[in-house]
Design an enzyme around this catalytic site. Structure first.
Site, PDB file in Angstrom:
ATOM      1  N   LYS A  66       2.502  -3.303   7.280  1.00 25.29           N
ATOM      2  CA  LYS A  66       2.670  -3.500   5.832  1.00 25.29           C
ATOM      3  C   LYS A  66       4.100  -3.131   5.411  1.00 25.29           C
ATOM      4  O   LYS A  66       4.698  -3.795   4.558  1.00 25.29           O
ATOM      5  CB  LYS A  66       1.663  -2.639   5.053  1.00 25.29           C
ATOM      6  CG  LYS A  66       0.206  -3.030   5.214  1.00 25.29           C
ATOM      7  CD  LYS A  66      -0.144  -4.396   4.665  1.00 25.29           C
ATOM      8  CE  LYS A  66      -0.151  -4.467   3.159  1.00 25.29           C
ATOM      9  NZ  LYS A  66      -0.617  -5.791   2.669  1.00 25.29           N
TER      10      LYS A  66
ATOM     11  N   TYR B 200      -1.257  -0.383  11.331  1.00 25.38           N
ATOM     12  CA  TYR B 200      -1.531  -1.074  10.056  1.00 25.38           C
ATOM     13  C   TYR B 200      -0.402  -0.821   9.056  1.00 25.38           C
ATOM     14  O   TYR B 200       0.188  -1.759   8.511  1.00 25.38           O
ATOM     15  CB  TYR B 200      -2.871  -0.608   9.468  1.00 25.38           C
ATOM     16  CG  TYR B 200      -3.000  -0.884   7.986  1.00 25.38           C
ATOM     17  CD1 TYR B 200      -3.106  -2.185   7.510  1.00 25.38           C
ATOM     18  CD2 TYR B 200      -2.985   0.161   7.041  1.00 25.38           C
ATOM     19  CE1 TYR B 200      -3.202  -2.447   6.139  1.00 25.38           C
ATOM     20  CE2 TYR B 200      -3.072  -0.090   5.680  1.00 25.38           C
ATOM     21  CZ  TYR B 200      -3.178  -1.393   5.237  1.00 25.38           C
ATOM     22  OH  TYR B 200      -3.251  -1.649   3.880  1.00 25.38           O
TER      23      TYR B 200
ATOM     24  N   THR C 285       0.825  -1.213   0.000  1.00 23.67           N
ATOM     25  CA  THR C 285       0.000   0.000   0.000  1.00 23.67           C
ATOM     26  C   THR C 285       0.859   1.263   0.000  1.00 23.67           C
ATOM     27  O   THR C 285       1.992   1.243   0.503  1.00 23.67           O
ATOM     28  CB  THR C 285      -0.906   0.000   1.262  1.00 23.67           C
ATOM     29  OG1 THR C 285      -1.458   1.297   1.436  1.00 23.67           O
ATOM     30  CG2 THR C 285      -0.124  -0.353   2.523  1.00 23.67           C
ATOM     31  N   ASP C 286       0.294   2.356  -0.512  1.00 22.33           N
ATOM     32  CA  ASP C 286       1.024   3.637  -0.469  1.00 22.33           C
ATOM     33  C   ASP C 286       1.191   4.138   0.967  1.00 22.33           C
ATOM     34  O   ASP C 286       2.004   5.023   1.224  1.00 22.33           O
ATOM     35  CB  ASP C 286       0.322   4.695  -1.333  1.00 22.33           C
ATOM     36  CG  ASP C 286      -1.098   5.019  -0.896  1.00 22.33           C
ATOM     37  OD1 ASP C 286      -1.607   4.395   0.049  1.00 22.33           O
ATOM     38  OD2 ASP C 286      -1.706   5.924  -1.517  1.00 22.33           O
ATOM     39  N   GLU C 287       0.398   3.577   1.906  1.00 17.00           N
ATOM     40  CA  GLU C 287       0.488   4.058   3.292  1.00 17.00           C
ATOM     41  C   GLU C 287       1.845   3.782   3.925  1.00 17.00           C
ATOM     42  O   GLU C 287       2.173   4.360   4.954  1.00 17.00           O
ATOM     43  CB  GLU C 287      -0.610   3.426   4.149  1.00 17.00           C
ATOM     44  CG  GLU C 287      -1.981   3.856   3.713  1.00 17.00           C
ATOM     45  CD  GLU C 287      -3.039   3.697   4.792  1.00 17.00           C
ATOM     46  OE1 GLU C 287      -2.702   3.497   5.964  1.00 17.00           O
ATOM     47  OE2 GLU C 287      -4.217   3.793   4.431  1.00 17.00           O
TER      48      GLU C 287
HETATM   49  P1  NAD Z   1     -10.066  -6.657   3.034  1.00 17.33           P
HETATM   50  O1  NAD Z   1      -9.963  -6.372   4.483  1.00 17.33           O
HETATM   51  O2  NAD Z   1     -11.321  -6.313   2.295  1.00 17.33           O
HETATM   52  O3  NAD Z   1      -9.804  -8.217   2.776  1.00 17.33           O
HETATM   53  C1  NAD Z   1      -8.805  -8.941   3.436  1.00 17.33           C
HETATM   54  C2  NAD Z   1      -9.078 -10.425   3.240  1.00 17.33           C
HETATM   55  O4  NAD Z   1      -7.997 -11.152   3.863  1.00 17.33           O
HETATM   56  C3  NAD Z   1     -10.370 -10.913   3.884  1.00 17.33           C
HETATM   57  O5  NAD Z   1     -11.065 -11.768   3.009  1.00 17.33           O
HETATM   58  C4  NAD Z   1      -9.892 -11.682   5.123  1.00 17.33           C
HETATM   59  O6  NAD Z   1     -10.767 -12.733   5.498  1.00 17.33           O
HETATM   60  C5  NAD Z   1      -8.556 -12.208   4.641  1.00 17.33           C
HETATM   61  N1  NAD Z   1      -7.627 -12.512   5.748  1.00 17.33           N
HETATM   62  C6  NAD Z   1      -7.351 -11.717   6.809  1.00 17.33           C
HETATM   63  N2  NAD Z   1      -6.468 -12.342   7.618  1.00 17.33           N
HETATM   64  C7  NAD Z   1      -6.152 -13.539   7.025  1.00 17.33           C
HETATM   65  C8  NAD Z   1      -5.303 -14.605   7.369  1.00 17.33           C
HETATM   66  N3  NAD Z   1      -4.574 -14.572   8.490  1.00 17.33           N
HETATM   67  N4  NAD Z   1      -5.222 -15.658   6.533  1.00 17.33           N
HETATM   68  C9  NAD Z   1      -5.966 -15.713   5.401  1.00 17.33           C
HETATM   69  N5  NAD Z   1      -6.808 -14.731   5.040  1.00 17.33           N
HETATM   70  C10 NAD Z   1      -6.903 -13.639   5.836  1.00 17.33           C
HETATM   71  O7  NAD Z   1      -8.810  -5.958   2.390  1.00 17.33           O
HETATM   72  P2  NAD Z   1      -8.639  -5.244   0.952  1.00 17.33           P
HETATM   73  O8  NAD Z   1      -9.068  -3.851   1.067  1.00 17.33           O
HETATM   74  O9  NAD Z   1      -9.203  -6.122  -0.079  1.00 17.33           O
HETATM   75  O10 NAD Z   1      -7.042  -5.247   0.842  1.00 17.33           O
HETATM   76  C11 NAD Z   1      -6.363  -6.343   0.270  1.00 17.33           C
HETATM   77  C12 NAD Z   1      -4.873  -6.049   0.279  1.00 17.33           C
HETATM   78  O11 NAD Z   1      -4.612  -4.864  -0.480  1.00 17.33           O
HETATM   79  C13 NAD Z   1      -4.294  -5.806   1.668  1.00 17.33           C
HETATM   80  O12 NAD Z   1      -3.037  -6.410   1.727  1.00 17.33           O
HETATM   81  C14 NAD Z   1      -4.177  -4.279   1.741  1.00 17.33           C
HETATM   82  O13 NAD Z   1      -3.119  -3.924   2.585  1.00 17.33           O
HETATM   83  C15 NAD Z   1      -3.887  -3.926   0.306  1.00 17.33           C
HETATM   84  N6  NAD Z   1      -4.318  -2.603  -0.152  1.00 17.33           N
HETATM   85  C16 NAD Z   1      -5.599  -2.180   0.049  1.00 17.33           C
HETATM   86  C17 NAD Z   1      -6.003  -0.946  -0.472  1.00 17.33           C
HETATM   87  C18 NAD Z   1      -7.414  -0.443  -0.295  1.00 17.33           C
HETATM   88  O14 NAD Z   1      -7.701   0.694  -0.655  1.00 17.33           O
HETATM   89  N7  NAD Z   1      -8.359  -1.239   0.216  1.00 17.33           N
HETATM   90  C19 NAD Z   1      -5.096  -0.150  -1.164  1.00 17.33           C
HETATM   91  C20 NAD Z   1      -3.781  -0.613  -1.345  1.00 17.33           C
HETATM   92  C21 NAD Z   1      -3.418  -1.846  -0.837  1.00 17.33           C
HETATM   93  O1  DAU Z   2      -4.021   4.104   0.701  1.00 18.65           O
HETATM   94  C1  DAU Z   2      -4.303   2.741   0.717  1.00 18.65           C
HETATM   95  C2  DAU Z   2      -5.055   2.389   1.970  1.00 18.65           C
HETATM   96  O2  DAU Z   2      -6.366   2.925   1.842  1.00 18.65           O
HETATM   97  C3  DAU Z   2      -5.099   0.889   2.231  1.00 18.65           C
HETATM   98  O3  DAU Z   2      -3.802   0.435   2.481  1.00 18.65           O
HETATM   99  C4  DAU Z   2      -6.005   0.554   3.406  1.00 18.65           C
HETATM  100  O4  DAU Z   2      -6.141  -0.848   3.543  1.00 18.65           O
HETATM  101  C5  DAU Z   2      -7.360   1.172   3.155  1.00 18.65           C
HETATM  102  O5  DAU Z   2      -8.214   0.937   4.263  1.00 18.65           O
HETATM  103  C6  DAU Z   2      -7.246   2.683   2.899  1.00 18.65           C
HETATM  104  O6  DAU Z   2      -6.816   3.377   4.099  1.00 18.65           O
HETATM  105  P1  DAU Z   2      -7.481   4.773   4.542  1.00 18.65           P
HETATM  106  O7  DAU Z   2      -7.259   4.963   5.980  1.00 18.65           O
HETATM  107  O8  DAU Z   2      -7.074   5.877   3.616  1.00 18.65           O
HETATM  108  O9  DAU Z   2      -9.024   4.417   4.203  1.00 18.65           O
HETATM  109  P2  DAU Z   2     -10.387   4.694   5.003  1.00 18.65           P
HETATM  110  O10 DAU Z   2     -11.494   4.339   4.071  1.00 18.65           O
HETATM  111  O11 DAU Z   2     -10.390   4.103   6.354  1.00 18.65           O
HETATM  112  O12 DAU Z   2     -10.378   6.281   5.169  1.00 18.65           O
HETATM  113  C7  DAU Z   2     -10.269   7.143   4.047  1.00 18.65           C
HETATM  114  C8  DAU Z   2     -10.266   8.578   4.567  1.00 18.65           C
HETATM  115  O13 DAU Z   2     -11.551   8.873   5.104  1.00 18.65           O
HETATM  116  C9  DAU Z   2      -9.284   8.806   5.702  1.00 18.65           C
HETATM  117  O14 DAU Z   2      -8.734  10.118   5.579  1.00 18.65           O
HETATM  118  C10 DAU Z   2     -10.132   8.726   6.955  1.00 18.65           C
HETATM  119  C11 DAU Z   2     -11.483   9.242   6.488  1.00 18.65           C
HETATM  120  N1  DAU Z   2     -12.664   8.669   7.157  1.00 18.65           N
HETATM  121  C12 DAU Z   2     -12.780   7.315   7.213  1.00 18.65           C
HETATM  122  C13 DAU Z   2     -13.864   6.720   7.826  1.00 18.65           C
HETATM  123  C14 DAU Z   2     -13.987   5.214   7.903  1.00 18.65           C
HETATM  124  C15 DAU Z   2     -13.653   9.501   7.681  1.00 18.65           C
HETATM  125  O15 DAU Z   2     -13.553  10.743   7.594  1.00 18.65           O
HETATM  126  N2  DAU Z   2     -14.714   8.914   8.297  1.00 18.65           N
HETATM  127  C16 DAU Z   2     -14.867   7.569   8.409  1.00 18.65           C
HETATM  128  O16 DAU Z   2     -15.878   7.106   9.008  1.00 18.65           O
END
Ligand code: NAD
Ligand code: DAU
Length: 339
Positions: A157, A153, A125-127
């Site tokens: 990562k 988190y 992730t970019d985080e």
């Molecule tokens: P998500 O939380 O929707 O899904 C995670 C999945 O992993 C779930 O199905 C969960 O059951 C499974 N899981 C959790 N722990 C596990 C374990 N110990 N063994 C096997 N399975 C397990 O997450 P997402 O948003 O789909 O993110 C997927 C990946 O992409 C993550 O690695 C996250 O860091 C990365 N990522 C997410 C975003 C975003 O915006 N959501 C952006 C960049 C990178």
């Molecule tokens: O950048 C990639 C990341 O994006 C991934 O690695 C993470 O898995 C994914 O969860 C996401 O992280 P963020 O913290 O950016 O996403 P989130 O949806 O939790 O929040 C997005 C923005 O919105 C953040 O600035 C916090 C704000 N927010 C979030 C929630 C849930 C609110 O203002 N209110 C809320 O209730």
């Protein structure tokens, strides 16, 4: 090709499975998922109809189980999506983030070494780069930006990324890493900003915006993330990191107002609540490397993607209504009642 997709019952992993099954009719995909609160079998309903797809329930940090699975299946490629992914939950209780995101990645890589996997791809992730200032719109994350994670988190990562690169250097494990910006689209779990706001607006409930809502995220439609990973596992160079992002920066307030406008709901639903501790100000990806090396470009604009996403949530009420009726209710109470 025989691919192991971990975390495929979650948001991005499931979208990736559908993308690959549709595109490559002869690829076999095994999804390994622990089915935590974020994993949902109903998400994979259509995949179960495909004979090239198989689901296995299990934990990526369970060494004995993972080694057995690798021995039995003869995977060519591993794509590791499995993770604890929500920043707010990591602030509440970091431990499981270290177990799954760091130890889980290590176990998978140990199995990948033993069973001669041709490519181990880590979905990062970019985080991991921390955040950028709001007053320097010219500053962007490149692959050379130092890792400076802010939350438990993102620290977990970043730790996993370092371990992946160490396995490349020390053991020559054929790895790649992608670092993507914020995704949105179908099957996004409603604890995250966009689906949370869509669902609460549909139910005429207050929309909790953290702080002043000026934090910036760089949004990418999930299918564009999937196409980037597809390119990296086929053509990316071993040992390399690729940033993925669509140059699509929006403040949280802009995102929430767009959703309200699309749904025809009043802005009075917006409620400012206590900020997230350590809240990252701004993310913004420079995707030049993946564009220049692999020819990747996003296809979906934010305007189009957000419309498609809202339509998906309107058309798939069963999917999210089931989710928000269970454990989710307690989570929402815990996270939001004292803000
Ligand atoms: P998500 O939380 O929707 O899904 C995670 C999945 O992993 C779930 O199905 C969960 O059951 C499974 N899981 C959790 N722990 C596990 C374990 N110990 N063994 C096997 N399975 C397990 O997450 P997402 O948003 O789909 O993110 C997927 C990946 O992409 C993550 O690695 C996250 O860091 C990365 N990522 C997410 C975003 C975003 O915006 N959501 C952006 C960049 C990178
Ligand atoms: O950048 C990639 C990341 O994006 C991934 O690695 C993470 O898995 C994914 O969860 C996401 O992280 P963020 O913290 O950016 O996403 P989130 O949806 O939790 O929040 C997005 C923005 O919105 C953040 O600035 C916090 C704000 N927010 C979030 C929630 C849930 C609110 O203002 N209110 C809320 O209730």
């Amino acid at each position: 090709m025989n691919i192991l997709v971990t975390g495929g019952a979650g948001f991005i992993g499931s979208n990736f499975i559908y993308y690959m099954l549709d595109k490559y009719k002869d690829y076999k995909i095994v999804c390994l998922d622990k089915l935590t609160y974020a994993g949902n079998l109903s998400t994979l309903k259509r995949a179960f109809e495909n004979p090239n797809f198989q689901f296995v329930k299990g934990d990526i940090s369970d060494r004995v189980f993972v080694f057995e699975l690798f021995k039995e299946k003869n995977f060519d490629v591993v794509v590791n999506f499995a993770a604890e992914s929500h920043v707010d939950r990591s602030i509440e209780d970091p431990e499981i983030f270290l177990k799954t995101n760091v130890i889980g990645t290590q176990v998978l890589m140990d199995a990948a070494r033993k069973f001669d996997i041709k490519r181990f791809h880590q979905v990062s992730t970019d985080e991991v780069y921390g955040d950028l200032p709001l007053d320097r719109p010219d500053s962007l994350f490149t692959e050379e930006t130092p890792l400076r994670p802010s939350s438990p988190y993102s620290a977990s990562k970043a730790a996993a990324d370092l371990l992946v690169l160490a396995y490349y250097r020390t053991y020559k494990l054929p790895v790649t890493i992608s670092r993507c910006s914020n995704n949105y689209g179908p099957y996004h779990f409603p604890e995250k900003l966009i689906p949370l706001m869509i669902i609460r607006a549909l139910n005429d409930q207050p929309l909790p915006v953290y702080g002043d809502g000026r934090n910036v995220r760089d949004w990418l439609y999930v299918e564009d993330h999937c196409s980037a990973i597809d390119l990296i596992i086929h053509h990316g160079r071993e040992g390399e990191v690729y940033n993925i992002g669509g140059r699509n920066e929006r403040t949280n307030l802009e995102v929430v107002k767009t959703i309200l406008k699309e749904l025809g709901k009043p802005e009075e639903l917006i409620t400012f609540v206590k900020d997230r501790p350590g809240h990252d100000l701004r993310y913004a990806i420079d995707p030049s490397k993946i564009k220049n090396e692999l020819g990747w470009e996003p296809k979906t604009s934010f305007e189009e993607g957000i419309k498609k996403t809202i339509k998906w949530y309107l058309d798939n009420r069963d999917w999210w209504e089931e989710i928000i009726s269970g454990e989710y209710k307690d989570y929402y109470e815990r996270m939001y009642s004292n803000r």
